[in-house]
Every structure is written in C-alpha cells, then in structure tokens.
Scaffold this motif. Structure first.
Motif, PDB file in Angstrom:
ATOM      1  N   ARG A  86      -8.964   6.078   5.298  1.00 26.45           N
ATOM      2  CA  ARG A  86      -8.894   4.840   6.052  1.00 26.45           C
ATOM      3  C   ARG A  86      -9.983   3.876   5.574  1.00 26.45           C
ATOM      4  O   ARG A  86     -11.023   4.312   5.093  1.00 26.45           O
ATOM      5  CB  ARG A  86      -9.049   5.101   7.548  1.00 26.45           C
ATOM      6  N   PRO A  87      -9.767   2.585   5.693  1.00 30.36           N
ATOM      7  CA  PRO A  87     -10.787   1.625   5.284  1.00 30.36           C
ATOM      8  C   PRO A  87     -12.071   1.801   6.089  1.00 30.36           C
ATOM      9  O   PRO A  87     -12.031   2.071   7.300  1.00 30.36           O
ATOM     10  CB  PRO A  87     -10.151   0.272   5.573  1.00 30.36           C
ATOM     11  N   VAL A  88     -13.175   1.676   5.436  1.00 23.56           N
ATOM     12  CA  VAL A  88     -14.478   1.831   6.091  1.00 23.56           C
ATOM     13  C   VAL A  88     -15.142   0.477   6.290  1.00 23.56           C
ATOM     14  O   VAL A  88     -15.668   0.183   7.351  1.00 23.56           O
ATOM     15  CB  VAL A  88     -15.383   2.764   5.263  1.00 23.56           C
ATOM     16  N   LYS A  89     -15.112  -0.347   5.233  1.00 28.82           N
ATOM     17  CA  LYS A  89     -15.769  -1.649   5.315  1.00 28.82           C
ATOM     18  C   LYS A  89     -14.870  -2.650   6.030  1.00 28.82           C
ATOM     19  O   LYS A  89     -13.649  -2.652   5.829  1.00 28.82           O
ATOM     20  CB  LYS A  89     -16.112  -2.160   3.925  1.00 28.82           C
ATOM     21  N   ASP A  90     -15.488  -3.483   6.842  1.00 31.38           N
ATOM     22  CA  ASP A  90     -14.749  -4.502   7.589  1.00 31.38           C
ATOM     23  C   ASP A  90     -14.449  -5.703   6.697  1.00 31.38           C
ATOM     24  O   ASP A  90     -15.206  -6.017   5.776  1.00 31.38           O
ATOM     25  CB  ASP A  90     -15.551  -4.962   8.813  1.00 31.38           C
ATOM     26  N   PHE A  91     -13.328  -6.341   6.994  1.00 37.16           N
ATOM     27  CA  PHE A  91     -12.925  -7.616   6.374  1.00 37.16           C
ATOM     28  C   PHE A  91     -12.684  -7.499   4.864  1.00 37.16           C
ATOM     29  O   PHE A  91     -12.790  -8.495   4.146  1.00 37.16           O
ATOM     30  CB  PHE A  91     -13.972  -8.713   6.640  1.00 37.16           C
ATOM     31  N   ARG A  92     -12.373  -6.326   4.369  1.00 37.97           N
ATOM     32  CA  ARG A  92     -12.075  -6.185   2.948  1.00 37.97           C
ATOM     33  C   ARG A  92     -10.667  -5.638   2.771  1.00 37.97           C
ATOM     34  O   ARG A  92     -10.297  -4.631   3.377  1.00 37.97           O
ATOM     35  CB  ARG A  92     -13.065  -5.245   2.258  1.00 37.97           C
ATOM     36  N   VAL A  93      -9.890  -6.319   1.922  1.00 35.65           N
ATOM     37  CA  VAL A  93      -8.513  -5.923   1.691  1.00 35.65           C
ATOM     38  C   VAL A  93      -8.479  -4.727   0.738  1.00 35.65           C
ATOM     39  O   VAL A  93      -9.091  -4.755  -0.342  1.00 35.65           O
ATOM     40  CB  VAL A  93      -7.689  -7.076   1.105  1.00 35.65           C
ATOM     41  N   GLU A  94      -7.795  -3.659   1.146  1.00 40.37           N
ATOM     42  CA  GLU A  94      -7.552  -2.514   0.277  1.00 40.37           C
ATOM     43  C   GLU A  94      -6.121  -2.604  -0.227  1.00 40.37           C
ATOM     44  O   GLU A  94      -5.205  -2.942   0.534  1.00 40.37           O
ATOM     45  CB  GLU A  94      -7.760  -1.207   1.041  1.00 40.37           C
ATOM     46  N   LYS A  95      -5.911  -2.292  -1.507  1.00 39.94           N
ATOM     47  CA  LYS A  95      -4.590  -2.450  -2.113  1.00 39.94           C
ATOM     48  C   LYS A  95      -4.227  -1.192  -2.861  1.00 39.94           C
ATOM     49  O   LYS A  95      -5.071  -0.570  -3.524  1.00 39.94           O
ATOM     50  CB  LYS A  95      -4.586  -3.656  -3.068  1.00 39.94           C
ATOM     51  N   SER A  96      -2.944  -0.825  -2.814  1.00 31.96           N
ATOM     52  CA  SER A  96      -2.451   0.352  -3.532  1.00 31.96           C
ATOM     53  C   SER A  96      -1.092   0.022  -4.130  1.00 31.96           C
ATOM     54  O   SER A  96      -0.206  -0.507  -3.440  1.00 31.96           O
ATOM     55  CB  SER A  96      -2.336   1.554  -2.592  1.00 31.96           C
ATOM     56  N   ASP A  97      -0.938   0.313  -5.457  1.00 32.26           N
ATOM     57  CA  ASP A  97       0.317   0.040  -6.160  1.00 32.26           C
ATOM     58  C   ASP A  97       1.090   1.333  -6.336  1.00 32.26           C
ATOM     59  O   ASP A  97       0.523   2.407  -6.564  1.00 32.26           O
ATOM     60  CB  ASP A  97       0.041  -0.571  -7.529  1.00 32.26           C
ATOM     61  N   VAL A  98       2.407   1.220  -6.296  1.00 30.14           N
ATOM     62  CA  VAL A  98       3.288   2.360  -6.514  1.00 30.14           C
ATOM     63  C   VAL A  98       4.256   2.002  -7.632  1.00 30.14           C
ATOM     64  O   VAL A  98       4.968   0.993  -7.547  1.00 30.14           O
ATOM     65  CB  VAL A  98       4.064   2.732  -5.225  1.00 30.14           C
ATOM     66  N   GLY A  99       4.296   2.852  -8.661  1.00 32.97           N
ATOM     67  CA  GLY A  99       5.211   2.629  -9.775  1.00 32.97           C
ATOM     68  C   GLY A  99       4.711   1.525 -10.693  1.00 32.97           C
ATOM     69  O   GLY A  99       3.561   1.080 -10.649  1.00 32.97           O
ATOM     70  N   PRO A 106       4.786  -3.379 -10.357  1.00 33.07           N
ATOM     71  CA  PRO A 106       4.931  -2.184  -9.511  1.00 33.07           C
ATOM     72  C   PRO A 106       6.152  -2.300  -8.597  1.00 33.07           C
ATOM     73  O   PRO A 106       6.617  -3.399  -8.296  1.00 33.07           O
ATOM     74  CB  PRO A 106       3.621  -2.169  -8.711  1.00 33.07           C
ATOM     75  N   GLU A 107       6.623  -1.130  -8.188  1.00 42.60           N
ATOM     76  CA  GLU A 107       7.778  -1.137  -7.291  1.00 42.60           C
ATOM     77  C   GLU A 107       7.390  -1.616  -5.893  1.00 42.60           C
ATOM     78  O   GLU A 107       8.122  -2.383  -5.262  1.00 42.60           O
ATOM     79  CB  GLU A 107       8.378   0.266  -7.225  1.00 42.60           C
ATOM     80  N   LYS A 108       6.234  -1.153  -5.420  1.00 40.25           N
ATOM     81  CA  LYS A 108       5.741  -1.563  -4.111  1.00 40.25           C
ATOM     82  C   LYS A 108       4.244  -1.762  -4.165  1.00 40.25           C
ATOM     83  O   LYS A 108       3.552  -1.106  -4.939  1.00 40.25           O
ATOM     84  CB  LYS A 108       6.074  -0.513  -3.037  1.00 40.25           C
ATOM     85  N   VAL A 109       3.754  -2.662  -3.313  1.00 39.97           N
ATOM     86  CA  VAL A 109       2.324  -2.905  -3.187  1.00 39.97           C
ATOM     87  C   VAL A 109       1.985  -2.858  -1.693  1.00 39.97           C
ATOM     88  O   VAL A 109       2.640  -3.520  -0.874  1.00 39.97           O
ATOM     89  CB  VAL A 109       1.922  -4.268  -3.767  1.00 39.97           C
ATOM     90  N   LYS A 127       0.409  -4.426   5.342  1.00 35.91           N
ATOM     91  CA  LYS A 127       1.644  -5.082   4.893  1.00 35.91           C
ATOM     92  C   LYS A 127       2.121  -4.371   3.635  1.00 35.91           C
ATOM     93  O   LYS A 127       1.328  -3.972   2.769  1.00 35.91           O
ATOM     94  CB  LYS A 127       1.410  -6.553   4.590  1.00 35.91           C
ATOM     95  N   SER A 128       3.411  -4.214   3.499  1.00 39.30           N
ATOM     96  CA  SER A 128       4.010  -3.614   2.296  1.00 39.30           C
ATOM     97  C   SER A 128       4.936  -4.624   1.658  1.00 39.30           C
ATOM     98  O   SER A 128       5.731  -5.278   2.349  1.00 39.30           O
ATOM     99  CB  SER A 128       4.772  -2.337   2.654  1.00 39.30           C
ATOM    100  N   LEU A 129       4.790  -4.770   0.336  1.00 39.65           N
ATOM    101  CA  LEU A 129       5.633  -5.691  -0.431  1.00 39.65           C
ATOM    102  C   LEU A 129       6.489  -4.895  -1.390  1.00 39.65           C
ATOM    103  O   LEU A 129       5.984  -4.042  -2.143  1.00 39.65           O
ATOM    104  CB  LEU A 129       4.773  -6.685  -1.220  1.00 39.65           C
ATOM    105  N   VAL A 130       7.785  -5.175  -1.385  1.00 33.38           N
ATOM    106  CA  VAL A 130       8.709  -4.546  -2.330  1.00 33.38           C
ATOM    107  C   VAL A 130       8.861  -5.498  -3.510  1.00 33.38           C
ATOM    108  O   VAL A 130       9.411  -6.601  -3.382  1.00 33.38           O
ATOM    109  CB  VAL A 130      10.068  -4.255  -1.671  1.00 33.38           C
ATOM    110  N   MET A 131       8.334  -5.076  -4.705  1.00 33.06           N
ATOM    111  CA  MET A 131       8.376  -5.929  -5.902  1.00 33.06           C
ATOM    112  C   MET A 131       9.676  -5.774  -6.666  1.00 33.06           C
ATOM    113  O   MET A 131      10.202  -6.723  -7.229  1.00 33.06           O
ATOM    114  CB  MET A 131       7.195  -5.596  -6.832  1.00 33.06           C
ATOM    115  N   ILE A 132      10.241  -4.555  -6.696  1.00 34.29           N
ATOM    116  CA  ILE A 132      11.505  -4.300  -7.397  1.00 34.29           C
ATOM    117  C   ILE A 132      12.420  -3.587  -6.425  1.00 34.29           C
ATOM    118  O   ILE A 132      12.098  -2.503  -5.937  1.00 34.29           O
ATOM    119  CB  ILE A 132      11.299  -3.421  -8.642  1.00 34.29           C
ATOM    120  N   ASP A 133      13.551  -4.198  -6.153  1.00 39.36           N
ATOM    121  CA  ASP A 133      14.474  -3.618  -5.176  1.00 39.36           C
ATOM    122  C   ASP A 133      15.871  -3.586  -5.754  1.00 39.36           C
ATOM    123  O   ASP A 133      16.777  -4.268  -5.276  1.00 39.36           O
ATOM    124  CB  ASP A 133      14.433  -4.433  -3.873  1.00 39.36           C
TER     125      ASP A 133
END
Length: 419
Positions: A86-99, A106-109, A127-133
């Motif tokens: 889980r995020p520890v620092k406040d007010f910082r965006v964490e991002k993870s790419d799939v594919g 990437p397929e999803k972000v 929030k989840s973004l579908v890049m390739i559908d």
C-alpha cells in the motif's frame, strides 16, 4: 589497396549520426515529459476527488471512473494486486503498468494515491486505464496509417536535413577542393602568380603558407643547381692543370729514372685527378635542365664497356685481383655521355674498392652488373670519395629512367643497372 579515410564522408556520417542521436534524445525526452505530465494531471485530479462527500468505512465511492475509499481494504482487488504494498507517502501518485513493450503501449495502467481531505481524513483514490482493448480491423488500420505517417515524416525530415547538409558541404568543400587542385598544379611558373581567392580566410592563409613553402624549396633547388653548375665549371680548369702536370711528371720521372716511391706518389695524384674529373662530369650532368637533355643515339654497349675496362685497368695494377668480363654484342638508343659516366663510375668503384679477390663485370643486352668481392676495403679507396660518386651515379641513372639497384654483404658489393 588501403582505403584512405575521406574528410567529407567522415563529416557527413558524423553529422547524420549526431542528428539521429539528437532526434532520439528529444524523442525520449518528449515521451518522458508526456508521461510526467500525465502523472501530474492524475495527481491533481485525485487530490480534487479526495474531498468528495459520502465516503465511509466499508462504503467506497466511484466517481467518473475514480474509486475513492477510506481504507486500503476497500480498493478494487485488481488494483491491490498491481501493487506490492500500500502507498506509504501522502500525496504521491503510484503507477503500475501491465503488459506492453518497447514499441507498444501497456494493456492497462493503474494509479493509486494516499491523500487527505480538507477534514484531515485519509482517502485512497485509485483509477485503472485500459490502453488496449481488442483492436478491430478499423482500429488496426488507423494505427498502421498513423505509423506510416510517422515514418513518412521521419524520412522527410532526414531527407531535408541531408539535403541541407550536402549543400553546406558543397559550399565548404568546394573551395577546399579548389585549394587542393591549385596546390597540385603549382610549378616554377605558377609560383610567380598571386594566390587566388578561396573565399575563406583560413584557406587563403593556408594557400599563402603552401606557396611560401614551395617557393623556399624552389629557391633551394635553384641555388643547388647553380652551385653544382658553377662549382663543376670552376673545378674543370684546376683539374685539367693537375692532370696535365701529372702526365708531365710521369714522363720526367720515366726519363730521369725516378724512385719507386716517387712513381707511387705520382700515380696516387693521377688517380685522384681522374676521380675528380669523373665526379665533376657527373655533377655537370646532374645540374643540367631536363629540357636540355641530349637526344639518344645508337651506342655499342660492349665496345663502351671494353674501352672503360681498358682505361681503368690501372686501378687493378699490382693487386691480387681476378677480373672477369662477360659481354655480348648489343647496341641501343641511349644518351652516350651520361651512359659512359654511369658505367665508368660503377667500374671505377669496383676496381678501386677491390684490394684482393675478384671483380665480375657482366653485360647481357641492355643489362649490366658489376660484382666485386674482397676480404677488406682499402682506407685509401674510401678516402677518394667513391661513396659520393656512387650516390651521384644513382641519381643520374634515376634521372634518365634507368633501373638501378645495389646490394652488399660483408665481403661483396653488387650493382645492377638496366639501360
């Protein structure tokens, strides 16, 4: 054949590589800036959604695609699986790419942020973004059209850059090539003309340096020719006096029955006089203008060699030296006096340096070889200056285009000349 590097090609390749490196660098920088901008935009939006009311423990909200919860446990499962912790620092965006990969998105972000609302309450926003559908045929076609357009633009940019580069090189390399051609065409007459204008100050300075250097060399050559000509002409008179008086001394000593020692002294003076005569004639011929070289005439090579051997036979007098002369009848078109000077120098050198041993003189058609073998070299012979005579002989042969070569070891010396 060794390929010499070209300054023009090296410059073109360097500039194209530099332009490609700059293009790649700015492309990567642009892509990185795009992703940073997207992340900052997401961060601002997520902070705004932190103040949405109605979020309670176990009751998250979905607003415009953003998931807002009070606890980490209420975050959607696929989002939690995308992050290790889980995020520890406040007010910082964490991002993870799939594919995705190097050349595909990437397929999803997934985005997640730990923040606080205006009341100081913790909020987890994701929030989840579908890049390739699942591309359909039209989408694939549009994507291919986009890639094709990008390729066309890239090729066009490279073509424009290369055209500009070639125009620049032509403008710069043109005067350089003119300087090269001008330098190659310089001779005694053109050195007197003023230096042309090569458009650039650096090239004009270089041209002045080239002209000055070649002018100095030309002056040195002219001084050398004048010295050789004047010295040779001035030496002719005293040499003739020495030769005449030496012959007179020989006759006087023969008439008055001089001592053996006196004859040896006179003979030594006579040999030195003949050597000086030979060297003087060689210097005279070397100092002559190429335009005034004599016309070739028909010469009997066997007859000339036999005459020279007879004239120089005195050098082998009272020496335990075996002389072998092998000649064949042959006549050829050649400049007679330079030919006689060269052959006389070679034969004289062999006779003078051979104290004991053997001298082999071979002539076959237009090829003459002289081989002298001796156990040691006489100090008297070396003092007569035949090293200089042989060096001048080689220069004279090269001037007339005759093939000259020599080789030696501890006890023998061989000279080969093709007239």
């Amino acid at each position: 054949m060794k390929i010499r590097p070209s300054l023009k090609i090296r410059f073109i390749v360097s500039m194209i590589l530099l332009a490609s490196a700059v293009a790649i660098f700015f492309s990567v920088l642009t892509l990185d800036s795009f992703f940073q901008g997207m992340d900052r935009g997401q961060a601002q939006t997520m902070r705004a959604f932190a103040d949405v009311e109605g979020v309670e423990d176990g009751q998250p909200l979905d607003v415009m695609g953003y998931h807002i919860s009070e606890r980490w446990q209420d975050i959607p499962l696929e989002v939690k699986e995308a992050f290790d912790n889980r995020p520890v620092k406040d007010f910082r965006v964490e991002k993870s790419d799939v594919g995705g990969g190097w050349f595909s998105p990437p397929e999803k972000v997934y985005f997640v942020m730990k923040t606080m609302n205006k009341n100081g309450e913790v909020r987890y926003i994701s929030k989840s973004l579908v890049m390739i559908d699942g591309f359909d045929g039209k989408q694939i076609g549009r994507r291919m059209q986009h890639l094709f357009a990008v390729a066309i633009v890239a090729v066009g940019v490279i073509a424009v850059f290369t055209s500009i580069l070639f125009l620049l090189i032509k403008r710069v390399a043109g005067p350089v090539e003119l300087l090269r051609d001008w330098a190659k065409s310089l001779d005694e007459d053109s050195l007197k003309n003023p230096v042309p204008d090569f458009q650039y100050a650096e090239l004009n300075t270089l041209a002045e340096i080239i002209k000055g250097s070649l002018g100095s060399v030309q002056e040195s050559v002219e001084r050398e020719h004048q010295f050789l000509a004047h010295a040779s002409h001035e030496l002719r008179t005293p040499i003739s006096v020495i030769r005449a008086n030496t012959e007179l001394l020989v006759k006087l000593y023969e008439k008055e029955q001089g001592t053996k020692k006196q004859f040896e002294v006179v003979e030594r003076i006579d040999r030195a006089g003949r050597t000086m005569t030979n060297l003087t004639e060689t210097l005279l011929w070397l100092s002559r203008d190429d335009s005034n070289l004599p016309v070739s005439g028909r010469v009997n090579l066997k007859q000339m060699i036999d005459e020279l051997v007879e004239e120089l036979a005195y050098l082998l007098k009272n020496k335990p030296v075996k002389l072998e002369v092998i000649t064949t009848e042959h006549s050829l078109l050649v400049a007679e006096i330079p030919c006689r000077i060269v052959l006389a120098n070679l034969i004289r050198n062999a006779f003078q340096h051979t104290v004991d041993g053997k001298v082999t003189l071979t002539q076959h058609e237009n090829t003459v070889s002289v081989i002298n073998s001796s156990s040691f070299i006489s100090a008297e012979s070396a003092s007569l200056g035949f090293g200089l005579g042989l060096s001048l002989t080689k220069k004279l042969a090269n001037r007339y285009g005759w093939q000259y070569s020599d080789s030696s070891d501890e006890t023998s010396y061989k000279v080969l000349i093709v007239l």
